[in-house]
Design a protein around this motif. Structure first.
Motif, mmCIF file in Angstrom:
data_model
loop_
_atom_site.group_PDB
_atom_site.id
_atom_site.type_symbol
_atom_site.label_atom_id
_atom_site.label_comp_id
_atom_site.label_asym_id
_atom_site.label_seq_id
_atom_site.Cartn_x
_atom_site.Cartn_y
_atom_site.Cartn_z
ATOM 1 N N PRO A 166 5.738 3.584 5.010
ATOM 2 C CA PRO A 166 4.352 3.465 4.698
ATOM 3 C C PRO A 166 3.644 2.164 4.573
ATOM 4 N N ARG A 192 1.963 5.286 7.528
ATOM 5 C CA ARG A 192 1.253 5.598 6.324
ATOM 6 C C ARG A 192 0.666 7.216 6.521
ATOM 7 N N TYR A 207 3.604 9.781 6.307
ATOM 8 C CA TYR A 207 4.141 9.610 5.023
ATOM 9 C C TYR A 207 3.264 10.576 4.132
ATOM 10 N N GLN A 208 1.905 10.158 4.118
ATOM 11 C CA GLN A 208 0.867 11.185 3.479
ATOM 12 C C GLN A 208 1.026 12.528 3.801
ATOM 13 N N ASN A 222 8.419 4.474 0.049
ATOM 14 C CA ASN A 222 7.204 4.112 -0.193
ATOM 15 C C ASN A 222 7.481 2.972 -1.222
ATOM 16 N N GLU A 260 7.113 -1.781 -0.575
ATOM 17 C CA GLU A 260 5.963 -2.390 0.151
ATOM 18 C C GLU A 260 6.287 -4.083 0.394
#
Length: 148
Positions: free
Chosen positions: A90, A97, A100-101, A122, A125
């Motif tokens: 993500p 991203r 993933y959402q 997630n 990062e």
């Protein structure tokens, strides 16, 4: 971040001998180019990019998504319709991203992996190494490939 993930994925592919299916552009060809440039394996003399999203996805068991735009979305949709295991980063933005959402709202999209693995994607990062470690663990858990 994507460049760091490409380097880490290249090391994983080289150390485990995984097969990479890729199109003429995108992360898959970048991984293969990095392997050719940095490792110069004598048994790899040619990398052929497959044209057509279906050809890229069809033979894959796992589809790894970093960033991406409309073409990547097409591959995600095909992968999902073919029952492929989709792994996204993500933090790389784009369609990764977005997928993933969507998977947060519809857990069926990633029901093949544990909630812990899904949540840890997630949390990657700033760490390409962490992401690739999760990828390797998921492959090991669902394919039986060696994982140290």
């Amino acid at each position: 971040m994507i460049d760091a993930v490409v380097r880490c994925l290249a090391r994983l592919v080289m150390s485990r001998g995984y097969k990479v299916s890729h199109g003429p552009v995108g992360v898959g060809i970048e991984v293969m180019t990095y392997i050719a440039d940095q490792y110069r394996p004598p048994d790899i003399t040619l990398a052929i990019g497959l044209f057509g999203h279906r050809h890229v996805v069809q033979g894959a068991e796992f589809v790894i998504v970093l960033g991406g735009a409309a073409g990547t979305q097409t591959e995600i949709d095909l992968a999902h319709s073919l029952g492929k295991k989709i792994i996204v980063l993500p933090a790389s933005g784009g369609r990764a991203r977005r997928f993933y959402q969507q998977a947060i709202r519809d857990q069926r999209l990633c029901s093949w992996m544990t909630h812990e693995h899904f949540a840890s994607l997630n949390a990657c990062e700033d760490s390409a190494e962490d992401f690739v470690r999760i990828v390797e663990q998921l492959i090991h858990d669902h394919h039986g490939a060696p994982c140290d």
